[in-house]
Design an enzyme around this catalytic site. Sequence first.
Site, PDB file in Angstrom:
ATOM      1  N   ASP A 132     -54.097  -9.163  49.325  1.00 38.32           N
ATOM      2  CA  ASP A 132     -55.120 -10.141  49.717  1.00 38.32           C
ATOM      3  C   ASP A 132     -54.750 -11.535  49.201  1.00 38.32           C
ATOM      4  O   ASP A 132     -55.159 -11.912  48.116  1.00 38.32           O
ATOM      5  CB  ASP A 132     -56.474  -9.720  49.153  1.00 38.32           C
ATOM      6  CG  ASP A 132     -57.610 -10.625  49.562  1.00 38.32           C
ATOM      7  OD1 ASP A 132     -57.440 -11.390  50.519  1.00 38.32           O
ATOM      8  OD2 ASP A 132     -58.674 -10.578  48.906  1.00 38.32           O
ATOM      9  N   GLU A 166     -59.540 -20.037  50.915  1.00 34.42           N
ATOM     10  CA  GLU A 166     -60.363 -19.050  51.640  1.00 34.42           C
ATOM     11  C   GLU A 166     -61.264 -18.295  50.680  1.00 34.42           C
ATOM     12  O   GLU A 166     -62.411 -17.983  51.001  1.00 34.42           O
ATOM     13  CB  GLU A 166     -59.455 -18.078  52.406  1.00 34.42           C
ATOM     14  CG  GLU A 166     -60.197 -17.103  53.318  1.00 34.42           C
ATOM     15  CD  GLU A 166     -60.568 -15.785  52.649  1.00 34.42           C
ATOM     16  OE1 GLU A 166     -61.221 -14.949  53.296  1.00 34.42           O
ATOM     17  OE2 GLU A 166     -60.209 -15.578  51.451  1.00 34.42           O
ATOM     18  N   HIS A 282     -59.128  -7.958  44.688  1.00 32.64           N
ATOM     19  CA  HIS A 282     -59.574  -9.032  43.794  1.00 32.64           C
ATOM     20  C   HIS A 282     -59.351  -8.704  42.317  1.00 32.64           C
ATOM     21  O   HIS A 282     -60.076  -9.187  41.454  1.00 32.64           O
ATOM     22  CB  HIS A 282     -61.038  -9.392  44.053  1.00 32.64           C
ATOM     23  CG  HIS A 282     -61.228 -10.216  45.278  1.00 32.64           C
ATOM     24  ND1 HIS A 282     -62.459 -10.747  45.632  1.00 32.64           N
ATOM     25  CD2 HIS A 282     -60.359 -10.612  46.248  1.00 32.64           C
ATOM     26  CE1 HIS A 282     -62.324 -11.432  46.759  1.00 32.64           C
ATOM     27  NE2 HIS A 282     -61.056 -11.366  47.154  1.00 32.64           N
TER      28      HIS A 282
END
Length: 313
Positions: A132, A166, A282
């Site tokens: 990610d 983002e 994350h």
Amino acid sequence: MAAAGTAVAALVSAAPATSAAASARPAADSRTALAAPDISVANVKAHLTQLQSIATANGGNRAHGRPGYKASLDYIKGKLDAAGYTTTVQQFTSSGSTGYNLIADWPGGDTNNVVFSGAHLDSVTAGPGINDNGSGSAGILETALTVARQGAKPTKHLRFAWWGAEELGMVGSRYYVNNLPSAERAKIDGYLNFDMIGSPNPGYFVYDDDPGIESVFKAFFSAKGVPTEIETEGDGRSDHAPFKNVGIPVGGLFSGADYIKTSAQAQKWGGTSGRAFDSCYHRSCDTSSNINDTALDRNSDAIAYAVWTLGGA
């Protein structure tokens, strides 16, 4: 993939003119679609290795406002410049720090009909962000470089973008869209978003926002015998949202974040039921070892298939 955020932005370098609205239907016939190249997963992984090295050398992350982000952008820009792309860096301010978008245009094609592929390049501060969203960033980079290596001459104009901030709420992509004149927005036939395409316990999710774009991705996976599901986990949480909000057709792919894989999904796709698609989402463990090579390979090939099919390459 983002949670939320706000920004105040200032344009330093205007993004190049974007291209014109028809529909997001394929511009190519089946013969052209079949000519879409096989993207080298080894090359995609080599980009991920570079992004991991950049994070390691810069405090363990590639987050907005941190040196690892700008180094990541410089790496990708260097590859694109060498390949013959026209690149533009767009600068904005968010949370008191300078952010950057990178826009790359492949020369040629009808600039009134743009096929636009994008991915966010920033990580969260907690880790290097290799799935990610190094995965989507590397996938579209290698697709863009393959366009150049093949000397592709698509009917439509191809544009690629790597978005900043983002993770703070689609700040970079919102800034780009908000500063794009309506006439230029109207030239974008479709925006394709790739946020997390190599999840270690993967699913195969296709955005259902635009039927024309959705059908292209579904056709690719169907031909490979890979079942897909409609993407719901990331609705409104990635860089397609600003484009969709102004009426631009959007689509994309996703391999899953912190939602839990069901037993039915594990039976369909393999992997482990009862676990997240990406248990390192994350987190600091989102490293170069947090990638499923098969998912990365299939999704990278699907990106190329969509670019070739929708762009008439």
